[in-house]
Design a protein around this motif. Sequence first.
Motif, PDB file in Angstrom:
ATOM      1  N   GLN A   1       0.809  -1.158   0.015  1.00  0.00           N
ATOM      2  CA  GLN A   1       0.073  -0.052  -0.035  1.00  0.00           C
ATOM      3  C   GLN A   1       0.676   1.166   0.184  1.00  0.00           C
ATOM      4  N   THR A   2       0.908   1.793  -1.002  1.00  0.00           N
ATOM      5  CA  THR A   2       1.928   3.025  -1.167  1.00  0.00           C
ATOM      6  C   THR A   2       1.771   4.171  -0.375  1.00  0.00           C
ATOM      7  N   PRO A   3       2.416   4.845   0.298  1.00  0.00           N
ATOM      8  CA  PRO A   3       2.302   5.804   1.217  1.00  0.00           C
ATOM      9  C   PRO A   3       1.641   7.109   0.668  1.00  0.00           C
ATOM     10  N   GLN A   4       1.039   7.936   1.345  1.00  0.00           N
ATOM     11  CA  GLN A   4       0.407   9.358   0.914  1.00  0.00           C
ATOM     12  C   GLN A   4       1.619  10.238   0.554  1.00  0.00           C
ATOM     13  N   ALA A   5       1.377  10.910  -0.440  1.00  0.00           N
ATOM     14  CA  ALA A   5       2.283  11.916  -0.657  1.00  0.00           C
ATOM     15  C   ALA A   5       1.750  13.302  -0.819  1.00  0.00           C
ATOM     16  N   THR A   6       2.693  14.352  -0.602  1.00  0.00           N
ATOM     17  CA  THR A   6       2.066  15.966  -0.868  1.00  0.00           C
ATOM     18  C   THR A   6       2.200  16.274  -2.166  1.00  0.00           C
ATOM     19  N   GLU A   7       3.413  15.984  -2.668  1.00  0.00           N
ATOM     20  CA  GLU A   7       3.746  16.213  -4.128  1.00  0.00           C
ATOM     21  C   GLU A   7       4.268  15.304  -4.935  1.00  0.00           C
ATOM     22  N   LEU A   8       3.481  15.321  -6.071  1.00  0.00           N
ATOM     23  CA  LEU A   8       3.674  14.029  -7.044  1.00  0.00           C
ATOM     24  C   LEU A   8       4.192  14.496  -8.389  1.00  0.00           C
ATOM     25  N   GLN A   9       4.829  13.639  -9.247  1.00  0.00           N
ATOM     26  CA  GLN A   9       5.344  13.998 -10.425  1.00  0.00           C
ATOM     27  C   GLN A   9       4.863  12.889 -11.402  1.00  0.00           C
ATOM     28  N   LYS A  10       4.576  12.808 -12.321  1.00  0.00           N
ATOM     29  CA  LYS A  10       3.879  11.975 -13.268  1.00  0.00           C
ATOM     30  C   LYS A  10       5.412  11.625 -14.355  1.00  0.00           C
ATOM     31  N   LEU A  11       5.585  10.291 -14.389  1.00  0.00           N
ATOM     32  CA  LEU A  11       6.878   9.949 -14.931  1.00  0.00           C
ATOM     33  C   LEU A  11       6.361   9.832 -16.531  1.00  0.00           C
ATOM     34  N   GLU A  12       7.416  10.566 -17.408  1.00  0.00           N
ATOM     35  CA  GLU A  12       7.352  10.803 -18.838  1.00  0.00           C
ATOM     36  C   GLU A  12       7.079   9.702 -19.518  1.00  0.00           C
ATOM     37  N   LYS A  13       8.061   8.933 -19.807  1.00  0.00           N
ATOM     38  CA  LYS A  13       8.321   7.758 -20.733  1.00  0.00           C
ATOM     39  C   LYS A  13       8.178   6.558 -19.814  1.00  0.00           C
ATOM     40  N   LYS A  14       7.058   6.018 -19.916  1.00  0.00           N
ATOM     41  CA  LYS A  14       6.874   4.665 -18.953  1.00  0.00           C
ATOM     42  C   LYS A  14       7.692   3.239 -19.341  1.00  0.00           C
ATOM     43  N   SER A  15       7.875   3.404 -20.824  1.00  0.00           N
ATOM     44  CA  SER A  15       8.778   2.422 -21.370  1.00  0.00           C
ATOM     45  C   SER A  15      10.105   2.424 -20.805  1.00  0.00           C
ATOM     46  N   LEU A  16      10.722   3.428 -20.217  1.00  0.00           N
ATOM     47  CA  LEU A  16      12.055   3.630 -19.637  1.00  0.00           C
ATOM     48  C   LEU A  16      11.990   3.234 -17.932  1.00  0.00           C
ATOM     49  N   VAL A  17      10.731   3.002 -17.710  1.00  0.00           N
ATOM     50  CA  VAL A  17      10.655   2.676 -16.220  1.00  0.00           C
ATOM     51  C   VAL A  17      10.948   1.072 -15.593  1.00  0.00           C
ATOM     52  N   THR A  18      11.483   0.697 -14.884  1.00  0.00           N
ATOM     53  CA  THR A  18      11.742  -0.623 -14.369  1.00  0.00           C
ATOM     54  C   THR A  18      11.144  -0.289 -12.915  1.00  0.00           C
ATOM     55  N   PHE A  19      10.553  -1.517 -12.616  1.00  0.00           N
ATOM     56  CA  PHE A  19       9.753  -1.287 -10.975  1.00  0.00           C
ATOM     57  C   PHE A  19      10.448  -2.464 -10.554  1.00  0.00           C
ATOM     58  N   ILE A  20      10.475  -2.093  -9.099  1.00  0.00           N
ATOM     59  CA  ILE A  20      10.949  -3.035  -8.006  1.00  0.00           C
ATOM     60  C   ILE A  20       9.806  -3.063  -7.055  1.00  0.00           C
ATOM     61  N   TYR A  21       9.391  -3.968  -6.825  1.00  0.00           N
ATOM     62  CA  TYR A  21       8.276  -4.209  -5.684  1.00  0.00           C
ATOM     63  C   TYR A  21       8.419  -4.498  -4.214  1.00  0.00           C
ATOM     64  N   VAL A  22       8.391  -4.097  -3.309  1.00  0.00           N
ATOM     65  CA  VAL A  22       8.855  -4.199  -2.007  1.00  0.00           C
ATOM     66  C   VAL A  22       7.709  -4.335  -0.876  1.00  0.00           C
ATOM     67  N   GLY A  23       7.361  -5.423  -0.186  1.00  0.00           N
ATOM     68  CA  GLY A  23       6.523  -5.504   0.557  1.00  0.00           C
ATOM     69  C   GLY A  23       6.244  -6.765   1.256  1.00  0.00           C
ATOM     70  N   PRO A  24       5.402  -7.234   1.999  1.00  0.00           N
ATOM     71  CA  PRO A  24       5.111  -8.679   2.512  1.00  0.00           C
ATOM     72  C   PRO A  24       4.530  -9.524   1.444  1.00  0.00           C
ATOM     73  N   PRO A  25       4.735 -10.853   1.531  1.00  0.00           N
ATOM     74  CA  PRO A  25       4.410 -11.619   0.426  1.00  0.00           C
ATOM     75  C   PRO A  25       2.739 -11.622   0.432  1.00  0.00           C
ATOM     76  N   GLN A  26       2.086 -12.106  -0.614  1.00  0.00           N
ATOM     77  CA  GLN A  26       0.754 -12.194  -0.731  1.00  0.00           C
ATOM     78  C   GLN A  26       0.370 -13.423   0.423  1.00  0.00           C
ATOM     79  N   ASP A  27      -0.969 -13.653   0.558  1.00  0.00           N
ATOM     80  CA  ASP A  27      -1.443 -14.610   1.401  1.00  0.00           C
ATOM     81  C   ASP A  27      -0.876 -15.985   0.825  1.00  0.00           C
ATOM     82  N   GLU A  28      -1.202 -16.378  -0.485  1.00  0.00           N
ATOM     83  CA  GLU A  28      -0.626 -17.593  -0.911  1.00  0.00           C
ATOM     84  C   GLU A  28       0.597 -17.992  -1.036  1.00  0.00           C
ATOM     85  N   PHE A  29       1.763 -17.044  -0.704  1.00  0.00           N
ATOM     86  CA  PHE A  29       3.086 -17.284  -0.729  1.00  0.00           C
ATOM     87  C   PHE A  29       3.879 -17.044   0.742  1.00  0.00           C
ATOM     88  N   ARG A  30       2.747 -16.827   1.757  1.00  0.00           N
ATOM     89  CA  ARG A  30       3.450 -16.604   3.143  1.00  0.00           C
ATOM     90  C   ARG A  30       3.863 -17.866   3.667  1.00  0.00           C
TER      91      ARG A  30
END
Length: 153
Positions: free
Chosen positions: A47-76
């Motif tokens: 659940q992403t944190p609340q932000a006060t200032e946001l900026q939209k990413l320009e070229k989404k094809s150049l974005v690589t994502f890293i997800y961090v958090g507790p595992p989903q229930d089926e993987f726990r």
Amino acid sequence: MGKFSKAGGREMPELNTSSLPDLVFAFLFFIMMVTTMREVTLKVKFQTPQATELQKLEKKSLVTFIYVGPPQDEFRAKMGAETRIQLNDNFAEISEIQDYIAQEKSSMKEEDQPFMTVSIKADKETKMGVITDIKQALREAYALKISYSARGN
């Protein structure tokens, strides 16, 4: 001498559109072959944190994502309840981030590589030590453009 006359009123012939469907299907087939859909199956909850200032990413094809958090229930049962890192569709350790970034850069065009942005989508309860370790691994991989995903007001 011969005379040229414009009598007879010649008309423009009709345009032949019989090959138009073939062209449309060839173009559609080309678009379907060139376009890639990138979807990742999330294995961590965040659940992403609340932000006060946001900026939209320009070229989404150049974005690589890293997800961090507790595992989903089926993987726990297999992974536990500790915070995990997900790269593409797999769980990963911090030591694997450099190879992942190198692989992502190699799949891009050479002129786009300096503009690659790594977006960290972390759960708001994630300890800052994990984020710091990820940032250090990104620094060693020369991935210096980092953004943090958040939700607006």
